[in-house]
Design a protein around this motif. Structure first.
Motif, short mmCIF file in Angstrom:
data_model
loop_
_atom_site.label_atom_id
_atom_site.label_comp_id
_atom_site.label_asym_id
_atom_site.label_seq_id
_atom_site.Cartn_x
_atom_site.Cartn_y
_atom_site.Cartn_z
N ILE A 166 0.33 10.96 4.14
CA ILE A 166 0.72 9.56 4.29
C ILE A 166 -0.42 8.71 3.75
CG2 ILE A 166 1.39 7.77 5.92
CD1 ILE A 166 2.36 10.04 7.76
N GLY A 167 -0.17 8.05 2.63
CA GLY A 167 -1.21 7.26 1.99
C GLY A 167 -1.04 7.25 0.49
N THR A 168 -1.99 6.61 -0.19
CA THR A 168 -1.89 6.44 -1.64
C THR A 168 -3.15 6.96 -2.33
OG1 THR A 168 -2.77 4.20 -1.48
CG2 THR A 168 -0.37 4.45 -1.43
N GLY A 169 -2.98 7.33 -3.58
CA GLY A 169 -4.07 7.84 -4.40
C GLY A 169 -3.51 8.76 -5.45
N GLY A 211 -11.51 8.54 -11.85
CA GLY A 211 -11.25 7.21 -12.38
C GLY A 211 -10.02 6.54 -11.81
N GLY A 212 -9.31 7.22 -10.92
CA GLY A 212 -8.12 6.63 -10.32
C GLY A 212 -8.48 5.56 -9.29
N ALA A 213 -7.47 4.89 -8.76
CA ALA A 213 -7.71 3.86 -7.75
C ALA A 213 -8.33 4.48 -6.50
CB ALA A 213 -6.40 3.17 -7.41
N LYS A 214 -9.06 3.65 -5.72
CA LYS A 214 -9.64 4.14 -4.47
C LYS A 214 -8.53 4.64 -3.54
CE LYS A 214 -13.63 0.99 -4.37
NZ LYS A 214 -14.31 -0.07 -3.58
N PRO A 215 -8.60 5.90 -3.12
CA PRO A 215 -7.55 6.43 -2.24
C PRO A 215 -7.59 5.76 -0.86
CG PRO A 215 -8.83 8.20 -3.25
CD PRO A 215 -9.58 6.93 -3.50
N GLN A 216 -6.42 5.65 -0.26
CA GLN A 216 -6.26 5.21 1.12
C GLN A 216 -5.30 6.18 1.80
OE1 GLN A 216 -5.05 1.01 0.68
NE2 GLN A 216 -7.02 0.47 1.57
N ILE A 217 -5.82 6.99 2.72
CA ILE A 217 -5.03 8.04 3.35
C ILE A 217 -5.06 7.86 4.86
CG2 ILE A 217 -4.69 10.52 3.62
CD1 ILE A 217 -4.30 9.56 0.75
N ALA A 218 -3.87 7.75 5.48
CA ALA A 218 -3.78 7.62 6.94
C ALA A 218 -3.75 8.98 7.61
CB ALA A 218 -2.54 6.82 7.32
#
Length: 461
Positions: A166-169, A211-218
């Motif tokens: 659950i999160g983005t990256g 180089g990807g966006a800063k991950p945000q993982i719940a």
């Protein structure tokens, strides 16, 4: 306070003093996790420790502080690896209110439980990804560089069915099996669920795209395949039923897998019992549950027995304890009859007659001593099948129901050793010829005496 029932509670006999504590002995040194101390109740919401300290100990002598609390409900997650045999909540100051504890729970972890530990780069609150809390989120401190990854180690290898993130990256999701990392898919958005096809693994890794966006993982959640397919829960925990009459128990089936589970729910009952349905095909949805009612009728001759019914859903089983009693008449034979008591609370008009007047707003109350009693004389000798005690807040934690033909010689008919107040239904399954019925106190639950709104006596039908 340790029975899992929020409707029951421990009630202190006086207000807590500095240093007083409620303590759990876990029986052995164990790794502990979530702790909850739930105090107060709806009718006395202020009966809790106003300033308390939660502590743990290996030996019951030397104590280590975990946290402090000032509210009626104290919840805390012990740091990973915390070992304890004893856990206590200690009063840090004197107060006027008493103490009610509805539940005191300590989650323990043994070898059968799998603990998750997060590590990796970029830096951030990595453990937030495995804390079970969707409100806490790991946010990378920097854009991922080549070789950066977030790794979740399992405390023991498990057969993994799916991995949920659950999160983005931007990352490849990998499972470590036999010391080698195996890719199982990529993150696809705020919710990613990947089928691992029952792989035995001991770690999950998100290998970031440089180089990807800063991950945000719940959360990172491995779903295991080596668990029972379903869980059965039966309500009530103990079914009280009258011989020859029908009662209902409900079996709640929930899927423990990341998919629906379909099986035939079956029940095995003692000979002579009737259960409807005897079996039923049930599909427990993923993430949900199904409630199935069963109508249970014991034979007329089963009074006084305690039996167990076994429910099976595939390989998962659960038992229901059933207490069978004699049928009783609805009429309250104690209403308006002569009543006497060993004492009446000083300076009050709470005499014995108030407990048999049929008025739920009047009561009998004794002096503050353990051995007090109240008795009622019936109009004639009958076979008593049930006595109902409707307690005020000052209830008996231990007492006997005694019967007599002449008011002079008494015979114990039933004993209660762990009373919790409220309404007690005390069944008497042995035939008797009774003219007098008495509640004989053994131990008070509070510092006051015994107090009853009403005493009811019902004949066997």
């Amino acid at each position: 306070m340790t029975d899992g029932d929020l409707g029951t509670f421990y009630w202190s006999p006086s207000s807590p003093r500095t240093g007083d504590a409620v303590t759990l002995d876990l029986g052995a040194v164990k790794s502990i996790g979530d702790i909850a101390v739930l105090m107060g109740k709806s009718s006395s919401p202020n009966d809790y420790i106003r300033s308390g300290v939660l502590e743990h100990s290996l030996d019951g002598q030397s104590w280590t502080r975990l946290t402090s609390g000032t509210t009626a409900e104290v919840r805390f997650k012990a740091p990973t690896g915390t070992l304890a045999r004893h856990v206590r909540y200690r009063s840090a100051g004197a107060q006027d209110n008493w103490l009610v504890v509805r539940e005191f729970t300590v989650a323990t972890m043994d070898d059968s439980e799998t603990r998750l530990t997060a590590s990796g780069t970029p830096a951030g609150a990595l453990q937030a990804t495995v804390d079970g809390n969707l409100d806490s989120v790991y946010t990378a401190s920097a854009v991922p560089a080549e070789g950066d990854a977030l790794q979740v180690a399992l405390s023991r290898p498990r057969l993994i069915d799916k991995v949920v993130v659950i999160g983005t990256g931007a990352a490849e999701v990998q499972v470590r099996t036999g010391g080698q990392w195996q890719g199982v898919g990529s993150l696809t958005g705020p919710y990613t669920e990947l089928d691992v096809t029952d792989t035995t693994g001991d770690a999950v890794r998100l290998a970031w795209t440089a180089g990807g966006a800063k991950p945000q993982i719940a959360e990172i959640v491995p779903r295991y395949a080596d668990v029972p397919a379903a869980e059965l829960r039966i309500t009530p925990g103990t079914l009280v039923v009258t011989a020859g009459q029908q009662a209902t128990a409900t079996v709640v089936v929930s899927s423990q897998l990341a998919r629906p589970v379909t099986e035939t729910l079956k029940v095995a009952a003692p000979e002579g019992w009737t259960v409807s349905p005897a079996q039923k095909e049930v599909t427990a949805p993923r993430g949900g549950q199904v409630a199935v009612p069963f109508e249970i009728t014991p034979p007329a001759g089963a009074a006084g027995r305690t039996e167990r019914l076994s429910f099976a859903f595939g390989s998962v089983t659960q038992e229901l304890q059933v207490e069978v009693h004699r049928p009783v008449a609805a009429d309250n034979l104690a209403k308006g009859r002569p009543a006497t008591a060993s004492s009446v609370e000083g300076g009050t008009v709470f005499e014995a007659a108030k407990a048999v007047d049929g008025d739920p707003a009047t009561r009998w109350s004794s002096r503050a001593a353990d051995g007090e009693w109240i008795q009622v004389e019936l109009a004639q000798s009958v076979d008593v099948g049930k006595v109902v005690l409707r307690w005020e807040a000052a209830y008996g934690s231990a007492y006997r129901i005694e019967v007599s033909a002449d008011g002079a010689t008494w015979t114990p008919a039933a004993e209660v050793g762990a009373g919790n107040g409220g309404v007690d239904e005390v069944w008497i399954d042995s035939p008797n010829s009774t003219r007098f019925v008495r509640m004989q106190g053994v131990r008070r639950a509070t510092r006051y005496g015994y107090s009853l709104w009403e005493v009811e006596v019902h004949r066997a039908a």
